[in-house]
Motif scaffolding. Structure first.
Motif, mmCIF file in Angstrom:
data_model
loop_
_atom_site.group_PDB
_atom_site.id
_atom_site.type_symbol
_atom_site.label_atom_id
_atom_site.label_comp_id
_atom_site.label_asym_id
_atom_site.label_seq_id
_atom_site.Cartn_x
_atom_site.Cartn_y
_atom_site.Cartn_z
ATOM 1 N N UNK A 89 0.802 -1.230 0.000
ATOM 2 C CA UNK A 89 0.000 0.000 0.000
ATOM 3 C C UNK A 89 0.833 1.278 0.000
ATOM 4 N N UNK A 90 1.695 1.421 -1.017
ATOM 5 C CA UNK A 90 2.543 2.614 -1.081
ATOM 6 C C UNK A 90 1.784 3.816 -1.651
ATOM 7 N N UNK A 91 0.590 3.580 -2.203
ATOM 8 C CA UNK A 91 -0.251 4.673 -2.719
ATOM 9 C C UNK A 91 -1.701 4.338 -2.405
ATOM 10 N N UNK A 92 -2.590 5.315 -2.582
ATOM 11 C CA UNK A 92 -4.000 5.074 -2.257
ATOM 12 C C UNK A 92 -4.784 4.520 -3.444
ATOM 13 N N UNK A 93 -4.060 4.017 -4.432
ATOM 14 C CA UNK A 93 -4.688 3.346 -5.565
ATOM 15 C C UNK A 93 -3.721 2.327 -6.142
ATOM 16 N N UNK A 94 -4.269 1.258 -6.670
ATOM 17 C CA UNK A 94 -3.474 0.331 -7.467
ATOM 18 C C UNK A 94 -3.332 0.934 -8.866
ATOM 19 N N UNK A 95 -2.348 0.446 -9.633
ATOM 20 C CA UNK A 95 -2.173 0.913 -11.006
ATOM 21 C C UNK A 95 -2.140 -0.284 -11.941
ATOM 22 N N UNK A 96 -1.979 -0.041 -13.237
ATOM 23 C CA UNK A 96 -2.082 -1.145 -14.187
ATOM 24 C C UNK A 96 -0.980 -2.189 -13.980
ATOM 25 N N UNK A 97 0.113 -1.808 -13.332
ATOM 26 C CA UNK A 97 1.148 -2.782 -13.024
ATOM 27 C C UNK A 97 0.684 -3.856 -12.063
ATOM 28 N N UNK A 98 -0.370 -3.563 -11.281
ATOM 29 C CA UNK A 98 -0.921 -4.556 -10.353
ATOM 30 C C UNK A 98 -1.918 -5.499 -11.019
ATOM 31 N N UNK A 99 -2.308 -5.187 -12.250
ATOM 32 C CA UNK A 99 -3.370 -5.964 -12.879
ATOM 33 C C UNK A 99 -2.995 -7.423 -13.122
ATOM 34 N N UNK A 100 -1.703 -7.698 -13.346
ATOM 35 C CA UNK A 100 -1.300 -9.092 -13.547
ATOM 36 C C UNK A 100 -1.638 -9.918 -12.306
ATOM 37 N N UNK A 101 -1.337 -9.359 -11.123
ATOM 38 C CA UNK A 101 -1.615 -10.099 -9.892
ATOM 39 C C UNK A 101 -3.118 -10.163 -9.609
ATOM 40 N N UNK A 102 -3.842 -9.106 -9.945
ATOM 41 C CA UNK A 102 -5.297 -9.151 -9.801
ATOM 42 C C UNK A 102 -5.863 -10.238 -10.706
ATOM 43 N N UNK A 143 3.003 0.532 -18.139
ATOM 44 C CA UNK A 143 2.168 1.238 -17.162
ATOM 45 C C UNK A 143 2.552 2.679 -16.940
ATOM 46 N N UNK A 144 3.570 3.150 -17.678
ATOM 47 C CA UNK A 144 3.996 4.543 -17.538
ATOM 48 C C UNK A 144 3.663 5.320 -18.807
ATOM 49 N N UNK A 145 3.214 6.558 -18.639
ATOM 50 C CA UNK A 145 2.989 7.455 -19.767
ATOM 51 C C UNK A 145 3.761 8.738 -19.496
ATOM 52 N N UNK A 146 3.654 9.681 -20.407
ATOM 53 C CA UNK A 146 4.351 10.951 -20.212
ATOM 54 C C UNK A 146 3.872 11.662 -18.950
ATOM 55 N N UNK A 147 2.602 11.429 -18.595
ATOM 56 C CA UNK A 147 2.060 12.096 -17.403
ATOM 57 C C UNK A 147 2.185 11.246 -16.143
ATOM 58 N N UNK A 148 2.830 10.065 -16.248
ATOM 59 C CA UNK A 148 3.050 9.242 -15.063
ATOM 60 C C UNK A 148 2.344 7.908 -15.137
ATOM 61 N N UNK A 160 -7.438 9.680 -10.469
ATOM 62 C CA UNK A 160 -6.017 9.821 -10.786
ATOM 63 C C UNK A 160 -5.753 9.652 -12.285
ATOM 64 N N UNK A 161 -6.463 8.722 -12.900
ATOM 65 C CA UNK A 161 -6.393 8.521 -14.347
ATOM 66 C C UNK A 161 -7.822 8.377 -14.839
ATOM 67 N N UNK A 162 -8.273 9.310 -15.650
ATOM 68 C CA UNK A 162 -9.666 9.281 -16.104
ATOM 69 C C UNK A 162 -9.921 8.027 -16.940
ATOM 70 N N UNK A 163 -11.156 7.538 -16.956
ATOM 71 C CA UNK A 163 -11.490 6.379 -17.794
ATOM 72 C C UNK A 163 -11.113 6.586 -19.256
ATOM 73 N N UNK A 164 -11.227 7.829 -19.753
ATOM 74 C CA UNK A 164 -10.838 8.108 -21.134
ATOM 75 C C UNK A 164 -9.344 7.869 -21.340
ATOM 76 N N UNK A 165 -8.515 8.384 -20.429
ATOM 77 C CA UNK A 165 -7.061 8.181 -20.547
ATOM 78 C C UNK A 165 -6.699 6.711 -20.360
ATOM 79 N N UNK A 166 -7.414 6.048 -19.441
ATOM 80 C CA UNK A 166 -7.198 4.622 -19.218
ATOM 81 C C UNK A 166 -7.484 3.865 -20.510
ATOM 82 N N UNK A 167 -8.603 4.188 -21.142
ATOM 83 C CA UNK A 167 -8.992 3.555 -22.416
ATOM 84 C C UNK A 167 -7.928 3.810 -23.481
ATOM 85 N N UNK A 168 -7.459 5.049 -23.571
ATOM 86 C CA UNK A 168 -6.468 5.407 -24.578
ATOM 87 C C UNK A 168 -5.138 4.686 -24.361
#
Length: 428
Positions: free
Chosen positions: A38-51, A232-237, A245-253
């Motif tokens: 729990x290093x942040x208050x959200x998981x990111x796409x890097x955690x999706x493999x384990x999910x 899992x990294x983009x120019x904006x992080x 933190x990442x809008x569904x539109x940006x997630x989709x893109x």
């Protein structure tokens, strides 16, 4: 009921597996776990493999435990790290743990019955354990020689940053997590990314030495992008699962922009589509790569599962608006935050309602009240060439006047200069 290991194997997710693990899982329902830091208050796409690993584990009839490391998060795992990271205080950790628990609940079926998933927090069994208790009951079973042989430790010792005792002890703490879950919940297997193999087998060794027990280990491939950039990294992080933190539109893109090489592996790893469904999609994709059939299937599947069907619809409409020819109707249904997310990165200008009402004509609006054009001359030239649109309507004359009746959501004007250059005028 599917074969869990075989499912990971054909999806090309499997990396390492301890001997006899597959046979043990074939006996019937077994309990296993994966830890989330729990290093942040959200998981990111890097955690999706384990999910996804836990999802497949549960789909195969097994009982998944998701461990949120409220205690280990205070220490920091050296695996894959070149330097020691900043440690969080207890308030921040508790907040992060609560947020991650909520996110995991979207992917797994949680229940006390059958193979329902269970959430656990290692702070619950570490909070009352003293340091002396730990080194007496745990530390004495694992030698320093054994701990120093781990690759994660070796790499840090060879580097300039070194390794603190805090991080050196991490594998013992994670090992005790496994022992506790094995003893109290009959968790016989721990899973994780391939960089976790050393920590996981420390747990199996502790179970063997401390209780003469048998436990198992399995790791999945670490995801890498074919172009060498970090997944899992983009120019904006980082690409987060939290829509704030990442809008569904940006997630989709993010997924839509996958390369052809990456998407053929990612659609196996990150979706629940069957092997035949994926093979059929690959045939269609190869017949017409420009249609990006695989990318669209991946982006749509993940956006709906991570966010919602409604969020996917907004992402699709936003994409169609920005890159297609759809009208503005759907923008009137969006909140201010959603509109600002869509136009993040687009040049924006703020003007008052008074400025808008006093503006003589569209040329003055675009070249004086805002800087869409550097000069009135340039604005006139582009308008006369038919290259300027406001709210998807072409500006026909340099004397046209734009007023409050033209505002979207009573606040916005969307200017296009040419086909791809967007500007947002915010009227307050």
């Amino acid at each position: 009921m599917t074969n869990f290991v075989e499912s990971l194997r054909w999806r090309k997710m499997l990396h390492d597996i301890m001997p006899e693990t597959e046979d043990k899982l074939a006996e019937g329902m077994k309990s296993g776990y994966i830890g989330f830091d729990p290093t942040a208050d959200s998981l990111h796409v890097g955690h999706l493999v384990q999910i996804m690993t836990l999802i497949h584990f549960q789909a195969a009839g097994h009982k998944p435990f998701a461990l949120v490391g409220g205690a280990t998060g205070m220490v920091g795992d050296p695996s894959g790290k070149s330097a020691e990271r900043n440690l969080l205080d207890s308030d921040a950790l508790n907040h992060n743990v609560a947020c991650i628990k909520k996110q995991l609940s979207k992917f797994l079926h949680f229940s006390d019955e059958g193979n329902g998933a269970v959430l656990v927090n290692n702070a619950d069994w570490f909070k009352n354990m003293s340091f002396l208790d730990f080194i007496r009951d745990v530390g004495k079973h694992i030698t320093v020689n054994y701990m120093m042989a781990k690759d994660s430790v070796k790499k840090r010792l060879e580097g300039d940053a070194g390794l603190s005792f805090t991080e050196f002890s991490y594998q013992l703490i994670q090992g005790y997590d496994f022992f506790h879950l094995w003893k109290e919940h009959n968790c016989i297997i721990q899973m994780g990314g391939s960089d976790q193999w050393g920590n996981i087998v420390t747990g199996t060794e502790l179970i063997r030495r401390k209780a003469s027990g048998q436990a198992y280990a399995l790791t999945t491939q670490l995801i890498k992008k074919s172009d060498g950039t970090k997944f899992g990294k983009t120019e904006s992080g980082a690409v987060w699962l939290d829509p704030e933190k990442t809008s569904p539109y940006k997630f989709y893109q993010f997924w839509l922009n996958s390369s052809d090489e990456d998407v053929k592996s990612w659609i196996r790893i990150f979706t629940l589509k069957t092997e035949q469904e994926i093979l059929d999609l690959e045939v269609k994709h190869d017949e017409a790569p420009h249609l990006r059939i695989l990318q669209k299937a991946l982006a749509e599947d993940l956006t709906e599962r991570v966010h919602s069907k409604e969020a996917l619809e907004i992402a699709l409409k936003t994409s169609d608006f920005l890159f297609g020819n759809s009208g503005l109707e759907f923008l009137n249904t969006l909140s201010e935050n959603q509109i600002m997310e869509i136009f993040e990165g687009v040049p924006q200008f703020n003007i008052s309602k008074e400025q808008l009402s006093n503006c003589a004509d569209v040329v003055s609006l675009l070249a004086e009240d805002t800087s869409v054009f550097p000069s009135k001359g340039e604005a006139k030239k582009m308008i006369q060439a038919g290259a300027v649109s406001i709210n998807r309507t072409k500006v026909n004359s340099i004397s046209d006047k734009i007023g409050a009746e033209n505002l979207i959501n009573k606040q916005y004007l969307i200017v296009q200069r040419g086909k791809k250059n967007y500007f947002l005028i915010i009227v307050k």
